[in-house]
Each structure stands twice: as C-alpha cells, then as structure tokens.
Scaffold this motif. Structure first.
Motif, PDB file in Angstrom:
ATOM      1  N   GLY A 175      21.695 -32.846  15.278  1.00 15.36           N
ATOM      2  CA  GLY A 175      21.678 -31.463  14.839  1.00 15.36           C
ATOM      3  C   GLY A 175      21.191 -30.452  15.870  1.00 15.36           C
ATOM      4  O   GLY A 175      20.823 -29.343  15.516  1.00 15.36           O
ATOM      5  N   LEU A 176      21.179 -30.830  17.148  1.00 15.45           N
ATOM      6  CA  LEU A 176      20.754 -29.902  18.197  1.00 15.45           C
ATOM      7  C   LEU A 176      21.892 -28.996  18.648  1.00 15.45           C
ATOM      8  O   LEU A 176      21.661 -27.975  19.276  1.00 15.45           O
ATOM      9  CB  LEU A 176      20.208 -30.671  19.400  1.00 15.45           C
ATOM     10  N   ALA A 177      23.117 -29.391  18.346  1.00 15.63           N
ATOM     11  CA  ALA A 177      24.291 -28.600  18.712  1.00 15.63           C
ATOM     12  C   ALA A 177      24.775 -27.891  17.457  1.00 15.63           C
ATOM     13  O   ALA A 177      25.407 -28.492  16.608  1.00 15.63           O
ATOM     14  CB  ALA A 177      25.373 -29.498  19.282  1.00 15.63           C
ATOM     15  N   THR A 178      24.454 -26.626  17.339  1.00 11.91           N
ATOM     16  CA  THR A 178      24.814 -25.884  16.137  1.00 11.91           C
ATOM     17  C   THR A 178      26.079 -25.056  16.328  1.00 11.91           C
ATOM     18  O   THR A 178      26.708 -24.672  15.358  1.00 11.91           O
ATOM     19  CB  THR A 178      23.661 -24.960  15.710  1.00 11.91           C
TER      20      THR A 178
ATOM     21  N   LYS B  38      18.961 -24.150  25.656  1.00 11.32           N
ATOM     22  CA  LYS B  38      18.196 -24.928  24.681  1.00 11.32           C
ATOM     23  C   LYS B  38      17.806 -26.299  25.238  1.00 11.32           C
ATOM     24  O   LYS B  38      16.717 -26.810  24.971  1.00 11.32           O
ATOM     25  CB  LYS B  38      19.054 -25.091  23.425  1.00 11.32           C
ATOM     26  N   LEU B  39      18.710 -26.919  26.011  1.00  7.52           N
ATOM     27  CA  LEU B  39      18.500 -28.268  26.522  1.00  7.52           C
ATOM     28  C   LEU B  39      18.577 -28.314  28.041  1.00  7.52           C
ATOM     29  O   LEU B  39      19.374 -27.609  28.655  1.00  7.52           O
ATOM     30  CB  LEU B  39      19.570 -29.223  25.977  1.00  7.52           C
TER      31      LEU B  39
ATOM     32  N   SER C 136      25.618 -34.881  24.867  1.00  5.05           N
ATOM     33  CA  SER C 136      26.398 -34.123  23.888  1.00  5.05           C
ATOM     34  C   SER C 136      26.453 -34.856  22.558  1.00  5.05           C
ATOM     35  O   SER C 136      26.277 -34.260  21.498  1.00  5.05           O
ATOM     36  CB  SER C 136      27.821 -33.895  24.405  1.00  5.05           C
ATOM     37  N   ARG C 137      26.680 -36.154  22.623  1.00  2.57           N
ATOM     38  CA  ARG C 137      26.725 -36.948  21.390  1.00  2.57           C
ATOM     39  C   ARG C 137      25.362 -36.971  20.708  1.00  2.57           C
ATOM     40  O   ARG C 137      25.247 -36.837  19.491  1.00  2.57           O
ATOM     41  CB  ARG C 137      27.198 -38.367  21.708  1.00  2.57           C
TER      42      ARG C 137
END
Length: 154
Positions: A91-94, A60-61, A84-85
């Motif tokens: 909301g990119l880390a689901t 995704k990233l 990561s933060r």
C-alpha cells in the motif's frame, strides 16, 4: 532492532527488500555488514543483493542497493521492479505512478496493474564511450535469430 524484509526471485536474481522506512538507516559501515550477513546462504537469508528501502528526501521512497560483498552498487532495474512490487503489495504506491529516489536520480515506474509495471529506462548509452546512442534512419535493426518450426501433433 527488528526489520521486515521481502525476498523476491526475478530474472535469475534473488533480491531482498529490507524495509527501513520506520526504523532509520544505520551508518554505511553497519549497512555493509548487515548486507553481507543477510546475503550469506547458510547463515542468513541468501541472495544476490539487498535493497534498503528508506524514506526519501524528495520523494516518498529512496533505495540503496548492496551486493553480497557488502559494497554499494548502482541500482539495477530488477531492484526497481522488486521495490515497485513491494510498494504495491504493502500500500505504499497510491498513485498509478511510483517515484523512487536513488543516490543520483529519480526513477519513474508506471503501475499498470498488480502484476505489470513499466520502468522508463532512460536514453540508451554506448557501453564503451558512455555517449548517447542515436538511431540511424536507414539502418536495418531487425535480425533473424533462427527459424522456428511447428509440427502438429496427431
């Protein structure tokens, strides 16, 4: 073109996360120029490095890391923590694990909670030879640095 950014101070580094997820990344010459401009203290935002956050090819990233001289550098672990933060806050880390592409690898970051992330640092390598470091079974790796003393205040 407007680009949102996020400035984080971590371990004596001021790093800027530039969000290019929806903008498309400029070519290498422009990105070098942009990083120099952003990192100048009195003209730009100021900092030690810029992390360009891009859409990944496999994940995704994807990130690219540039220093204040405008040169691309290998990604430091501080940059991974910053991204990561950023991903968590926006909301990119689901999932409980975040996967981030760099130019030569994919890094896995476990999200423990809103303030704690764990990065797999990989196999330790010798700084001179680049060979893997292996543990010697009978070697004592503990070293006393100094004695601490505590006094009770009255």
């Amino acid at each position: 073109m407007e680009v949102s950014f996020y400035k984080i101070h971590i371990f004596q580094n001021d790093l800027i996360v530039a969000n290019y997820l929806n903008s498309g990344i400029p070519d290498s010459e422009k990105i070098s120029h942009v990083s120099r401009k952003i990192l100048r203290k009195h003209v730009g935002v100021g900092g030690n490095g810029v992390i360009f956050l891009l859409p990944g090819e496999e994940e995704k990233l994807k990130i690219r890391f540039y220093l204040s001289n405008g040169k691309e550098s290998t990604v430091i672990h501080d940059a991974l923590l910053c991204v990561s933060r950023f991903a968590f806050d926006f909301g990119l880390a689901t999932d409980k694990q975040l996967r981030i592409e760099t130019e030569n690898s994919t890094h896995y970051i476990d999200i423990i909670d809103s303030k704690n992330f764990r990065i797999d640092l990989g196999i330790p390598l010798h700084t001179d030879t680049g060979k893997e470091l292996i543990e010697i079974p009978d070697q004592d790796y503990n070293k006393q640095i100094g004695r601490a003393s505590c006094r009770e205040r009255v």
